[in-house]
Design a protein around this motif. Structure first.
Motif, PDB file in Angstrom:
ATOM      1  N   PRO A 172      12.403  -7.034 -10.016  1.00 27.10           N
ATOM      2  CA  PRO A 172      10.939  -6.974 -10.073  1.00 27.10           C
ATOM      3  C   PRO A 172      10.455  -6.316 -11.361  1.00 27.10           C
ATOM      4  O   PRO A 172      10.995  -5.294 -11.793  1.00 27.10           O
ATOM      5  N   ALA A 173       9.452  -6.925 -11.973  1.00 24.50           N
ATOM      6  CA  ALA A 173       8.909  -6.406 -13.228  1.00 24.50           C
ATOM      7  C   ALA A 173       7.978  -5.221 -12.982  1.00 24.50           C
ATOM      8  O   ALA A 173       7.912  -4.310 -13.794  1.00 24.50           O
ATOM      9  N   TYR A 174       7.250  -5.254 -11.850  1.00 25.35           N
ATOM     10  CA  TYR A 174       6.298  -4.197 -11.520  1.00 25.35           C
ATOM     11  C   TYR A 174       6.364  -3.888 -10.034  1.00 25.35           C
ATOM     12  O   TYR A 174       6.594  -4.781  -9.227  1.00 25.35           O
ATOM     13  N   VAL A 175       6.111  -2.624  -9.699  1.00 24.57           N
ATOM     14  CA  VAL A 175       5.938  -2.195  -8.313  1.00 24.57           C
ATOM     15  C   VAL A 175       4.564  -1.546  -8.261  1.00 24.57           C
ATOM     16  O   VAL A 175       4.295  -0.595  -8.998  1.00 24.57           O
ATOM     17  N   CYS A 176       3.688  -2.079  -7.408  1.00 25.05           N
ATOM     18  CA  CYS A 176       2.297  -1.632  -7.370  1.00 25.05           C
ATOM     19  C   CYS A 176       1.890  -1.225  -5.955  1.00 25.05           C
ATOM     20  O   CYS A 176       2.445  -1.725  -4.974  1.00 25.05           O
ATOM     21  N   THR A 177       0.876  -0.357  -5.868  1.00 28.33           N
ATOM     22  CA  THR A 177       0.327   0.030  -4.568  1.00 28.33           C
ATOM     23  C   THR A 177      -1.146  -0.350  -4.433  1.00 28.33           C
ATOM     24  O   THR A 177      -1.728  -0.186  -3.375  1.00 28.33           O
ATOM     25  N   SER A 178      -1.738  -0.871  -5.500  1.00 26.35           N
ATOM     26  CA  SER A 178      -3.150  -1.278  -5.441  1.00 26.35           C
ATOM     27  C   SER A 178      -3.337  -2.658  -6.066  1.00 26.35           C
ATOM     28  O   SER A 178      -2.538  -3.088  -6.905  1.00 26.35           O
ATOM     29  N   GLY A 179      -4.416  -3.306  -5.672  1.00 29.04           N
ATOM     30  CA  GLY A 179      -4.743  -4.608  -6.233  1.00 29.04           C
ATOM     31  C   GLY A 179      -5.058  -4.527  -7.715  1.00 29.04           C
ATOM     32  O   GLY A 179      -4.706  -5.421  -8.484  1.00 29.04           O
ATOM     33  N   GLN A 200      -3.725  -2.541  -9.890  1.00 33.44           N
ATOM     34  CA  GLN A 200      -2.451  -2.490 -10.612  1.00 33.44           C
ATOM     35  C   GLN A 200      -1.836  -3.885 -10.703  1.00 33.44           C
ATOM     36  O   GLN A 200      -1.274  -4.256 -11.736  1.00 33.44           O
ATOM     37  N   VAL A 201      -1.937  -4.649  -9.614  1.00 36.52           N
ATOM     38  CA  VAL A 201      -1.378  -6.007  -9.603  1.00 36.52           C
ATOM     39  C   VAL A 201      -2.105  -6.883 -10.619  1.00 36.52           C
ATOM     40  O   VAL A 201      -1.476  -7.629 -11.376  1.00 36.52           O
ATOM     41  N   LEU A 202      -3.425  -6.798 -10.661  1.00 44.40           N
ATOM     42  CA  LEU A 202      -4.201  -7.607 -11.609  1.00 44.40           C
ATOM     43  C   LEU A 202      -3.814  -7.275 -13.049  1.00 44.40           C
ATOM     44  O   LEU A 202      -3.672  -8.173 -13.881  1.00 44.40           O
ATOM     45  N   SER A 203      -3.613  -6.014 -13.332  1.00 39.80           N
ATOM     46  CA  SER A 203      -3.186  -5.595 -14.668  1.00 39.80           C
ATOM     47  C   SER A 203      -1.782  -6.134 -14.972  1.00 39.80           C
ATOM     48  O   SER A 203      -1.528  -6.638 -16.073  1.00 39.80           O
ATOM     49  N   ALA A 204      -0.889  -6.047 -14.000  1.00 42.69           N
ATOM     50  CA  ALA A 204       0.480  -6.552 -14.179  1.00 42.69           C
ATOM     51  C   ALA A 204       0.467  -8.055 -14.414  1.00 42.69           C
ATOM     52  O   ALA A 204       1.219  -8.566 -15.249  1.00 42.69           O
ATOM     53  N   MET A 205      -0.408  -8.786 -13.693  1.00 40.67           N
ATOM     54  CA  MET A 205      -0.504 -10.242 -13.877  1.00 40.67           C
ATOM     55  C   MET A 205      -0.904 -10.585 -15.300  1.00 40.67           C
ATOM     56  O   MET A 205      -0.372 -11.516 -15.882  1.00 40.67           O
ATOM     57  N   ARG A 209      -2.383  -5.577   3.311  1.00 40.16           N
ATOM     58  CA  ARG A 209      -3.369  -4.658   2.739  1.00 40.16           C
ATOM     59  C   ARG A 209      -2.729  -3.847   1.613  1.00 40.16           C
ATOM     60  O   ARG A 209      -1.629  -3.334   1.758  1.00 40.16           O
ATOM     61  N   LEU A 210      -3.457  -3.745   0.513  1.00 39.20           N
ATOM     62  CA  LEU A 210      -3.050  -2.878  -0.591  1.00 39.20           C
ATOM     63  C   LEU A 210      -3.962  -1.650  -0.580  1.00 39.20           C
ATOM     64  O   LEU A 210      -4.866  -1.562   0.248  1.00 39.20           O
ATOM     65  N   GLY A 211      -3.770  -0.748  -1.503  1.00 34.40           N
ATOM     66  CA  GLY A 211      -4.578   0.465  -1.534  1.00 34.40           C
ATOM     67  C   GLY A 211      -6.067   0.230  -1.660  1.00 34.40           C
ATOM     68  O   GLY A 211      -6.867   0.977  -1.103  1.00 34.40           O
ATOM     69  N   ALA A 227       0.829  -1.209   0.000  1.00 36.09           N
ATOM     70  CA  ALA A 227       0.000   0.000   0.000  1.00 36.09           C
ATOM     71  C   ALA A 227       0.861   1.256   0.000  1.00 36.09           C
ATOM     72  O   ALA A 227       0.540   2.237  -0.664  1.00 36.09           O
ATOM     73  N   SER A 228       1.966   1.213   0.713  1.00 31.22           N
ATOM     74  CA  SER A 228       2.866   2.364   0.799  1.00 31.22           C
ATOM     75  C   SER A 228       3.921   2.289  -0.306  1.00 31.22           C
ATOM     76  O   SER A 228       4.603   1.280  -0.452  1.00 31.22           O
ATOM     77  N   GLN A 229       4.051   3.379  -1.043  1.00 33.44           N
ATOM     78  CA  GLN A 229       5.056   3.436  -2.105  1.00 33.44           C
ATOM     79  C   GLN A 229       6.455   3.270  -1.521  1.00 33.44           C
ATOM     80  O   GLN A 229       7.320   2.648  -2.134  1.00 33.44           O
ATOM     81  N   THR A 230       6.663   3.783  -0.321  1.00 34.43           N
ATOM     82  CA  THR A 230       7.964   3.656   0.352  1.00 34.43           C
ATOM     83  C   THR A 230       8.282   2.192   0.646  1.00 34.43           C
ATOM     84  O   THR A 230       9.390   1.722   0.357  1.00 34.43           O
ATOM     85  N   ASP A 231       7.295   1.463   1.212  1.00 36.97           N
ATOM     86  CA  ASP A 231       7.503   0.036   1.493  1.00 36.97           C
ATOM     87  C   ASP A 231       7.789  -0.734   0.212  1.00 36.97           C
ATOM     88  O   ASP A 231       8.683  -1.575   0.160  1.00 36.97           O
ATOM     89  N   ALA A 232       7.005  -0.430  -0.825  1.00 35.48           N
ATOM     90  CA  ALA A 232       7.192  -1.116  -2.110  1.00 35.48           C
ATOM     91  C   ALA A 232       8.601  -0.859  -2.648  1.00 35.48           C
ATOM     92  O   ALA A 232       9.279  -1.782  -3.108  1.00 35.48           O
ATOM     93  N   GLY A 233       9.041   0.383  -2.573  1.00 35.68           N
ATOM     94  CA  GLY A 233      10.380   0.727  -3.042  1.00 35.68           C
ATOM     95  C   GLY A 233      11.471   0.047  -2.231  1.00 35.68           C
ATOM     96  O   GLY A 233      12.473  -0.417  -2.785  1.00 35.68           O
ATOM     97  N   ASN A 234      11.272  -0.028  -0.919  1.00 35.92           N
ATOM     98  CA  ASN A 234      12.248  -0.705  -0.055  1.00 35.92           C
ATOM     99  C   ASN A 234      12.361  -2.185  -0.401  1.00 35.92           C
ATOM    100  O   ASN A 234      13.467  -2.730  -0.482  1.00 35.92           O
TER     101      ASN A 234
END
Length: 181
Positions: A28-35, A37-42, A55-57, A9-16
């Motif tokens: 990593p191919a994608y960095v996402c903050t919402s579900g 975005q993940v579904l689209s990446a899948m 929890r995601l966004g 959910a946090s861009q900072t956590d995702a980046g870390n």
């Protein structure tokens, strides 16, 4: 092929987490903050591993898992207090926080290898098509021939190309074309 999606959910956590994975030899191919975005990446990747938090966004991990393709696995990273009673399906591996980098990297290595093996196994199973599956593929070709004035070989090549580009089977691609038709 390491199709890894980092989702927090946090861009900072995702980046870390992306940085930790990159130092561990993963890209990593994608960095996402919402579900969403993940579904689209899948859809774009076809198979891989999702490294995500509880929890995601816009949804919880279990909602995302319900919509996950059979070609994906999930590495859930969350505090034990959030997952006390949870029973995880085979497609979800859980690592509690606080987390050691070595545990993360070794678990991810095993998961990427497992996804690759599972994909090969599923492809092997689909190598010989049933008559029903062949009818679906033929219907998709007929639809392409009718709507786009293709010949049968052109329609077949189009199906194959879409299948390869999306990382899905010919049958899945045919089903998608029919559903959009």
């Amino acid at each position: 092929m390491q199709n890894i999606i980092v989702a927090f959910a946090s861009q900072t956590d995702a980046g870390n987490f992306k940085s930790i994975l990159m130092r561990g030899g993963f890209e990593p191919a994608y960095v996402c903050t919402s579900g969403a975005q993940v579904l689209s990446a899948m859809e774009n990747l076809g198979s891989g591993v999702i490294v995500c938090g509880y929890r995601l966004g816009d949804m919880l991990y279990n909602e995302l898992a319900e919509n996950m393709s059979e070609y994906f696995s999930m590495l859930l990273i969350a505090s034990p207090s959030k997952t006390d009673e949870a029973v995880f399906p085979e497609s979800i591996i859980y690592l509690p926080t606080p987390l050691k980098k070595d545990d993360l990297i070794s678990t991810l290595e095993l998961m990427v290898e497992g996804v690759t093996k599972r994909r090969k196994k599923i492809k092997e199973k689909h190598r010989f098509r049933s008559a029903e599956d062949q009818k679906v593929i033929d219907s998709a070709k007929a639809l392409l021939m009718e709507r786009h004035k293709m010949t049968e070989p052109e329609a077949h090549r189009y199906l194959q190309k879409c299948s390869m580009d999306s990382g899905t089977s010919l049958l899945e691609t045919a089903e998608m074309i029919i559903s959009l038709g």
